[in-house]
Write an enzyme that holds these catalytic residues in place. Structure first.
Site, PDB file in Angstrom:
ATOM      1  N   ASP A  54       0.831  -1.198   0.000  1.00 14.52           N
ATOM      2  CA  ASP A  54       0.000   0.000   0.000  1.00 14.52           C
ATOM      3  C   ASP A  54       0.868   1.251   0.000  1.00 14.52           C
ATOM      4  O   ASP A  54       1.720   1.393  -0.848  1.00 14.52           O
ATOM      5  CB  ASP A  54      -0.968  -0.045   1.184  1.00 14.52           C
ATOM      6  CG  ASP A  54      -2.055   1.013   1.099  1.00 14.52           C
ATOM      7  OD1 ASP A  54      -2.609   1.186  -0.005  1.00 14.52           O
ATOM      8  OD2 ASP A  54      -2.351   1.652   2.114  1.00 14.52           O
ATOM      9  N   HIS A  81       3.750   1.384  -4.456  1.00 13.05           N
ATOM     10  CA  HIS A  81       3.689   2.831  -4.271  1.00 13.05           C
ATOM     11  C   HIS A  81       5.114   3.336  -4.347  1.00 13.05           C
ATOM     12  O   HIS A  81       5.918   3.061  -3.448  1.00 13.05           O
ATOM     13  CB  HIS A  81       3.034   3.149  -2.917  1.00 13.05           C
ATOM     14  CG  HIS A  81       3.297   4.531  -2.406  1.00 13.05           C
ATOM     15  ND1 HIS A  81       2.545   5.615  -2.795  1.00 13.05           N
ATOM     16  CD2 HIS A  81       4.210   5.013  -1.526  1.00 13.05           C
ATOM     17  CE1 HIS A  81       2.983   6.704  -2.173  1.00 13.05           C
ATOM     18  NE2 HIS A  81       4.000   6.356  -1.399  1.00 13.05           N
ATOM     19  N   HIS A 134      -0.462   4.835  -8.812  1.00 17.91           N
ATOM     20  CA  HIS A 134      -0.595   6.300  -8.857  1.00 17.91           C
ATOM     21  C   HIS A 134       0.678   7.042  -9.283  1.00 17.91           C
ATOM     22  O   HIS A 134       1.247   7.845  -8.530  1.00 17.91           O
ATOM     23  CB  HIS A 134      -1.128   6.852  -7.526  1.00 17.91           C
ATOM     24  CG  HIS A 134      -0.600   6.188  -6.293  1.00 17.91           C
ATOM     25  ND1 HIS A 134      -1.383   5.385  -5.493  1.00 17.91           N
ATOM     26  CD2 HIS A 134       0.617   6.194  -5.721  1.00 17.91           C
ATOM     27  CE1 HIS A 134      -0.671   4.941  -4.486  1.00 17.91           C
ATOM     28  NE2 HIS A 134       0.546   5.425  -4.604  1.00 17.91           N
ATOM     29  N   ASP A 207      -7.466   5.847  -5.836  1.00 19.19           N
ATOM     30  CA  ASP A 207      -6.634   6.022  -4.641  1.00 19.19           C
ATOM     31  C   ASP A 207      -7.472   6.625  -3.503  1.00 19.19           C
ATOM     32  O   ASP A 207      -7.023   7.487  -2.755  1.00 19.19           O
ATOM     33  CB  ASP A 207      -5.409   6.892  -4.922  1.00 19.19           C
ATOM     34  CG  ASP A 207      -4.335   6.723  -3.841  1.00 19.19           C
ATOM     35  OD1 ASP A 207      -4.321   5.671  -3.183  1.00 19.19           O
ATOM     36  OD2 ASP A 207      -3.526   7.644  -3.659  1.00 19.19           O
ATOM     37  N   HIS A 211     -10.371   9.859   5.497  1.00 19.70           N
ATOM     38  CA  HIS A 211      -9.826  10.192   6.810  1.00 19.70           C
ATOM     39  C   HIS A 211     -10.905  10.868   7.650  1.00 19.70           C
ATOM     40  O   HIS A 211     -11.790  11.545   7.118  1.00 19.70           O
ATOM     41  CB  HIS A 211      -8.627  11.144   6.688  1.00 19.70           C
ATOM     42  CG  HIS A 211      -7.406  10.505   6.116  1.00 19.70           C
ATOM     43  ND1 HIS A 211      -6.694   9.517   6.773  1.00 19.70           N
ATOM     44  CD2 HIS A 211      -6.759  10.700   4.940  1.00 19.70           C
ATOM     45  CE1 HIS A 211      -5.661   9.142   6.028  1.00 19.70           C
ATOM     46  NE2 HIS A 211      -5.687   9.836   4.908  1.00 19.70           N
TER      47      HIS A 211
END
Length: 325
Positions: A54, A81, A134, A207, A211
């Site tokens: 991740d 990533h 990404h 992505d 939060h």
């Protein structure tokens, strides 16, 4: 998700929720600590479709080599990533004009591109499958483009916020613009669009990173990285069609066909006997994205107040309507 039991638990809970299909990815290393490889074969058998640590880049090249060689035994996909944690340490936004203007520590482009270049070479060396998550800078795009010309089994994705927003958008220290990779300058955005257009970049991925408010309503350097992106992915991507970057069929490939192919999962097709997983899109409807429109439990997005053209009107899973406006 670093063992068979967790994969099985996720799939069990997903079946009970009876919503969309859920395809778990397993961690490359145990505890995502970057040191000891997880039992990939066991997790694959349980239903994992790929492997990634991740947001934690696997910095140890020898461990990544081992992971790629292990995954090759099953033709499994390793996703990464790309971020050299030493080069990005303490960075808040993209290193450049605006990090200087705002007096913030920057994250340089090379923090990503050096990892992507290394990983692509390891992928070529091991003959494994590798997916760059990404991608955000032009040097990464070019490394992937050259590798694909050599026949390296590498694929890549980009997010809608990275080809829509530049680092110039970060004017008032709004933490909803804080993400990893950080928003980049216009020259990199042009490279991302070129990569989408010529097929170097296979996928558009959200992505999606929810939060709690407490994680964002703090000083900029204390705020969490990441934004939600599920609802805004389609309208932001449809803008590429209106710009002439992509044809409508190419957009469908980037958001549906290619992800299914790369992950080896059902879907991405309207063929007979394929799963009836379908999104009905109105590409011309104009609407405003308000806080009230947000379906996520989280609100961390810079796109509230934006006026969009195009949205998903209905989602059908296994022939059943699970979402309808």
């Amino acid at each position: 998700v670093d063992c068979r039991a967790v994969v099985e638990n996720i799939l069990r809970r997903a079946s009970e929720a009876n919503g969309v299909h859920v395809y778990p990815t397993g961690a490359i290393t145990k505890g995502m600590n970057g040191e000891e490889l997880s039992e990939m074969g066991d997790m694959l058998a349980a239903g994992a479709v790929a492997f990634t640590d991740d947001g934690r880049c696997l910095m140890n090249a020898n461990v990544l080599r081992g992971a790629l060689e292990y995954a090759r035994n099953f033709d499994a996909l390793v996703m990464q990533h790309g971020e050299d944690m030493n080069l990005s340490a303490g960075g808040q936004i993209f290193e450049g004009l605006y990090s200087t203007k705002h007096g913030m520590a920057g994250i340089p482009a090379v923090a990503e591109s050096s990892i992507v270049a290394r990983d692509v070479q390891l992928c070529e060396f091991t003959g494994s499958r590798y997916h760059a998550q990404h991608v955000s800078v032009k040097e990464s795009v070019e490394a992937i483009r050259q590798a694909r010309r050599r026949g390296v089994r590498v694929t890549a994705e980009v997010t809608p916020h990275h080809f829509t927003l530049s680092d110039a958008a970060m004017t008032d220290y709004d933490t909803n613009y804080k993400m990893k990779p950080p928003l980049v300058s216009d020259e990199h955005i042009r490279a991302l669009k070129k990569g989408l257009k010529d097929g170097t970049i296979d996928c558009i991925a959200t992505d999606h990173a929810p939060h709690a408010e407490i994680d964002k309503l703090v000083e900029f350097d204390q705020a969490s990285f990441g934004i939600i992106g599920l609802q805004t992915a389609l309208p932001l991507s449809l803008a590429l069609v209106r710009e002439g970057v992509l044809e409508p069929a190419q957009l469908i490939e980037k958001m549906s066909v290619n992800p299914a192919r790369i992950l080896g999962i059902p879907g991405g097709s309207l063929a007979i006997d394929e799963p009836a997983d379908i999104t009905i899109i109105d590409p011309d409807i104009e609407w405003e994205f308000t806080a009230e429109e947000i379906l996520s439990k989280s609100r961390n997005t810079p796109f509230v107040g934006w006026h969009f053209t195009g949205r998903a009107e209905m989602t059908i899973i296994d022939g059943k309507i699970v979402y309808k406006r």
